[in-house]
Design a protein around this motif. Structure first.
Motif, PDB file in Angstrom:
ATOM      1  N   LEU A  16      45.241  44.246  32.115  1.00 37.65           N
ATOM      2  CA  LEU A  16      44.840  45.355  33.000  1.00 37.65           C
ATOM      3  C   LEU A  16      46.124  45.941  32.737  1.00 37.65           C
ATOM      4  N   ILE A  20      46.365  49.427  37.254  1.00 35.59           N
ATOM      5  CA  ILE A  20      44.689  49.730  37.669  1.00 35.59           C
ATOM      6  C   ILE A  20      45.025  48.223  39.257  1.00 35.59           C
ATOM      7  N   ASP A  21      44.009  48.447  40.188  1.00 34.13           N
ATOM      8  CA  ASP A  21      44.022  47.236  40.687  1.00 34.13           C
ATOM      9  C   ASP A  21      43.578  46.344  40.546  1.00 34.13           C
ATOM     10  N   GLN A  23      41.983  44.038  41.695  1.00 29.93           N
ATOM     11  CA  GLN A  23      40.215  44.033  42.098  1.00 29.93           C
ATOM     12  C   GLN A  23      39.393  44.054  42.229  1.00 29.93           C
ATOM     13  N   THR A  24      39.849  45.674  40.670  1.00 26.51           N
ATOM     14  CA  THR A  24      38.694  46.624  40.297  1.00 26.51           C
ATOM     15  C   THR A  24      37.925  45.436  40.175  1.00 26.51           C
ATOM     16  N   PRO A  25      36.311  45.632  40.171  1.00 24.80           N
ATOM     17  CA  PRO A  25      35.303  44.999  39.822  1.00 24.80           C
ATOM     18  C   PRO A  25      34.999  45.340  38.050  1.00 24.80           C
ATOM     19  N   GLN A  28      33.462  48.042  37.538  1.00 23.08           N
ATOM     20  CA  GLN A  28      33.488  48.921  37.298  1.00 23.08           C
ATOM     21  C   GLN A  28      34.059  49.421  35.702  1.00 23.08           C
ATOM     22  N   LEU A  29      35.023  47.757  35.006  1.00 19.71           N
ATOM     23  CA  LEU A  29      36.038  48.192  33.876  1.00 19.71           C
ATOM     24  C   LEU A  29      34.915  48.084  32.893  1.00 19.71           C
ATOM     25  N   ASP A  54      37.713  50.278  27.541  1.00 16.93           N
ATOM     26  CA  ASP A  54      38.383  51.362  28.307  1.00 16.93           C
ATOM     27  C   ASP A  54      39.709  51.810  28.392  1.00 16.93           C
ATOM     28  N   ARG A  56      41.877  51.937  30.611  1.00 19.71           N
ATOM     29  CA  ARG A  56      42.156  50.772  32.126  1.00 19.71           C
ATOM     30  C   ARG A  56      42.758  49.351  31.588  1.00 19.71           C
TER      31      ARG A  56
END
Length: 74
Positions: A16, A20-21, A23-25, A28-29, A54, A56
């Motif tokens: 990541l 970017i957090d 904890q991002t699901p 979503q990524l 992506d 991210r």
């Protein structure tokens, strides 16, 4: 899209991006699709890869990965 040349034993790192957090699901990524690798050229012991992911995701040659002062990965 990123294009990298690699030789046997060399590493490509996907992680990541720093902003970017963690904890991002996952859903979503990957909402815009999967990470895609395409071999674009093979020349002797080198492979040229095209990588689409992506924005991210941070894609680096392992030797460019951030490390702390003791040399450990961050």
């Amino acid at each position: 899209m990123l294009i990298l040349m690699r030789r046997p034993g060399q590493i490509i790192r996907i992680q990541l991006a720093e902003n970017i957090d963690p904890q991002t699901p996952i859903a979503q990524l990957f909402a815009n699709g999967p990470i895609k690798f395409m071999v674009t050229q093979i020349q002797g012991a080198q492979v040229k890869l095209e990588i689409a992911a992506d924005p991210r995701f941070l894609i680096l040659r392992d030797e460019l990965a951030p490390r702390d002062r003791e040399g450990a990965e961050r």
